[in-house]
Design a protein around this motif. Structure first.
Motif, PDB file in Angstrom:
ATOM      1  N   ALA A   1       0.851  -1.190   0.000  1.00 55.02           N
ATOM      2  CA  ALA A   1       0.000   0.000   0.000  1.00 55.02           C
ATOM      3  C   ALA A   1       0.889   1.243   0.000  1.00 55.02           C
ATOM      4  CB  ALA A   1      -0.905   0.002   1.225  1.00 55.02           C
ATOM      5  N   PRO A   2       0.398   2.355  -0.541  1.00 56.85           N
ATOM      6  CA  PRO A   2       1.210   3.578  -0.560  1.00 56.85           C
ATOM      7  C   PRO A   2       1.356   4.191   0.831  1.00 56.85           C
ATOM      8  CG  PRO A   2      -0.983   4.009  -1.424  1.00 56.85           C
ATOM      9  CD  PRO A   2      -0.894   2.531  -1.234  1.00 56.85           C
ATOM     10  N   VAL A   3       2.559   4.685   1.098  1.00 56.83           N
ATOM     11  CA  VAL A   3       2.867   5.380   2.343  1.00 56.83           C
ATOM     12  C   VAL A   3       3.471   6.718   1.974  1.00 56.83           C
ATOM     13  CG1 VAL A   3       4.232   5.327   4.464  1.00 56.83           C
ATOM     14  CG2 VAL A   3       3.286   3.196   3.550  1.00 56.83           C
ATOM     15  N   ARG A   4       3.124   7.750   2.742  1.00 53.49           N
ATOM     16  CA  ARG A   4       3.707   9.070   2.493  1.00 53.49           C
ATOM     17  C   ARG A   4       4.212   9.654   3.820  1.00 53.49           C
ATOM     18  NH1 ARG A   4       3.018  12.396  -1.844  1.00 53.49           N
ATOM     19  NH2 ARG A   4       1.211  11.190  -2.523  1.00 53.49           N
ATOM     20  N   GLY A   5       5.389  10.263   3.784  1.00 54.15           N
ATOM     21  CA  GLY A   5       5.971  10.834   4.987  1.00 54.15           C
ATOM     22  C   GLY A   5       6.896   9.850   5.681  1.00 54.15           C
ATOM     23  N   SER A   6       7.726  10.383   6.568  1.00 57.53           N
ATOM     24  CA  SER A   6       8.700   9.567   7.284  1.00 57.53           C
ATOM     25  C   SER A   6       8.242   9.301   8.709  1.00 57.53           C
ATOM     26  CB  SER A   6      10.048  10.286   7.313  1.00 57.53           C
ATOM     27  OG  SER A   6      10.976   9.601   8.122  1.00 57.53           O
ATOM     28  N   VAL A   7       8.623   8.123   9.227  1.00 52.11           N
ATOM     29  CA  VAL A   7       8.325   7.795  10.614  1.00 52.11           C
ATOM     30  C   VAL A   7       9.482   8.195  11.524  1.00 52.11           C
ATOM     31  CG1 VAL A   7       6.815   5.886   9.992  1.00 52.11           C
ATOM     32  CG2 VAL A   7       9.258   5.448  10.379  1.00 52.11           C
ATOM     33  N   LYS A   8      10.528   8.739  10.960  1.00 51.35           N
ATOM     34  CA  LYS A   8      11.715   9.097  11.735  1.00 51.35           C
ATOM     35  C   LYS A   8      11.403  10.212  12.729  1.00 51.35           C
ATOM     36  CE  LYS A   8      16.568  10.482  11.214  1.00 51.35           C
ATOM     37  NZ  LYS A   8      17.102   9.363  12.003  1.00 51.35           N
ATOM     38  N   GLU A   9      11.994  10.121  13.903  1.00 46.63           N
ATOM     39  CA  GLU A   9      11.805  11.137  14.931  1.00 46.63           C
ATOM     40  C   GLU A   9      12.239  12.502  14.406  1.00 46.63           C
ATOM     41  OE1 GLU A   9      13.092  11.983  19.581  1.00 46.63           O
ATOM     42  OE2 GLU A   9      14.309  10.654  18.312  1.00 46.63           O
ATOM     43  N   GLY A  10      11.382  13.500  14.611  1.00 46.64           N
ATOM     44  CA  GLY A  10      11.695  14.853  14.172  1.00 46.64           C
ATOM     45  C   GLY A  10      11.310  15.159  12.749  1.00 46.64           C
ATOM     46  N   SER A  11      10.739  14.184  12.045  1.00 48.82           N
ATOM     47  CA  SER A  11      10.328  14.424  10.663  1.00 48.82           C
ATOM     48  C   SER A  11       9.158  15.399  10.615  1.00 48.82           C
ATOM     49  CB  SER A  11       9.922  13.107  10.002  1.00 48.82           C
ATOM     50  OG  SER A  11       9.379  13.331   8.726  1.00 48.82           O
TER      51      SER A  11
END
Length: 389
Positions: free
Chosen positions: A307-317
């Motif tokens: 499925a499509p994902v958008r954006g980062s899960v990284k802290e501070g993103s």
């Protein structure tokens, strides 16, 4: 008686030398004026079309010379280019960014004589496999990981070179991404770890419900790499798939919390995301590939792919990651059971199998699929082994 005097001035006797010089000087001046007028009247500025044609011809000649220099590079040479047609190909140090490393030369003349037709794409692939495989292993002084980062490619004669009788294949190594694009290398193939892993923070494109080449994380993507793990830190000999899964599940779960600044598997599932990881085959292990990636992605509700994902899960993103398909996935499959994301070898990590071409002029190669291991969903339980990743 006095003689009458003339009213005309006295004339000096003629000087033949002076007269000759004057005549010669006049003739020279006349010729010079005539030549100047002729040039001025005959000169016409070149048209923009003629100038453009000349510039294009000069560019083509420069491209041909550059390709010829690259084509003649000896084993151990690393080559880089930026233009789509590789027209600016140049030799660089192997610790600089490059796209191709020459490992050896194969001569096709014995089987393709002066009148032989130029091979088609499929024949080039067969010739590459037949002639370059052993050259690569000799160059590496060991096996090439068939599921690893490096793949075999060739610099081959173009149509003009083939017509002139050139039958040389320059075998080399390159890194082809899951989407078929050439990836940059910054080490010699003799020194690089062949494990097919990406740096943490890398996001991979979503292409036809599968994995593509690296893209920006704020665009639609399939996976975000959250960690790289070395299986050799835990295992002295090859661990089977179950052993890898048993160790990687808690290891990746711990590392994703560090990457996200505290989000555990359950918190990721609330955003419709799952944690998954790669595994290594015994053949890869024997070739020295022991590194694997932990990664975050999402699967479609019908289990047909990613499925499509958008954006980062990284802290501070600035742009937090999450599913964008709009079907409200919660990390569960259709049956509502947790922890079965790897069912039937589909954990959302099935990369597109490359057709064997890099899409770069003068190169071919086989892009292999790494193995994708499993995934942890809301309960943290791992899925079955996948088939791509």
């Amino acid at each position: 008686m006095m003689e009458p005097m003339s009213d005309q001035p006295d004339r000096q006797p003629n000087n033949p030398v002076l007269r000759t010089r004057v005549l010669m000087g006049g003739a020279f001046l006349g010729a010079l004026v005539a030549m100047t007028l002729s040039w001025a009247l005959s000169w016409v500025p070149e048209s923009p079309q003629v100038t453009a044609q000349q510039q294009e011809q000069e560019k083509s000649e420069q491209v041909a010379k550059a390709r010829e220099r690259a084509f003649r590079s000896p084993p151990g040479s690393c080559l880089n280019w930026t233009s789509a047609d590789a027209g600016d190909v140049r030799k660089v140090s192997c610790d600089e960014e490059h796209l191709f490393e020459v490992v050896g030369l194969a001569d096709l003349a014995p089987e393709h004589g002066p009148k032989a037709a130029m091979p088609d794409d499929e024949t080039w692939r067969e010739l590459t496999e037949e002639h370059c495989g052993q050259l690569v292993e000799d160059y590496l002084d060991g096996p090439l990981d068939p599921e690893g980062k490096l793949t075999i490619g060739v610099l081959r004669p173009d149509e003009n070179q083939w017509a002139d009788g050139d039958r040389a294949l320059h075998c080399g190594l390159q890194w082809i991404g899951p989407g078929g694009g050439l990836q940059v290398l910054t080490e010699s193939a003799k020194e690089i770890d062949q494990s097919n892993v990406w740096e943490p923070g890398t996001c991979l494109a979503l292409v036809d419900k599968s994995v593509g080449d690296p893209v920006a994380c704020d665009t639609q993507h399939s996976y975000e790499i959250v960690a790289t793990v070395d299986l050799a830190d835990e295992f002295d000999s090859y661990p089977d798939e179950d052993e890898q899964k048993e160790w990687l599940e808690p290891t990746c779960a711990e590392l994703v919390e560090e990457y996200t600044g505290g989000k555990d598997v359950a918190a990721l599932a609330e955003d419709g995301l799952i944690l998954s990881w790669d595994t290594r085959s015994e053949e890869s292990w024997e070739a020295g590939s022991t590194l694997v990636n932990c990664k975050v992605g999402a699967t479609l509700e019908d289990r047909s792919g990613l499925a499509p994902v958008r954006g980062s899960v990284k802290e501070g993103s600035d742009d937090s990651g999450g599913r964008t398909d709009g079907d409200g996935g919660d990390g569960k499959d259709d049956s509502g059971k947790d922890g079965e994301d790897g069912k039937d070898g589909k954990d959302g990590g099935n990369d597109t199998e490359d057709d064997g071409t890099s899409g770069t002029p003068g190169t071919t190669g086989e892009a292999e699929r790494p193995q994708d291991g499993g995934s942890a969903e809301q309960t943290g339980s791992a899925g079955d082994q996948g088939t791509g990743g």
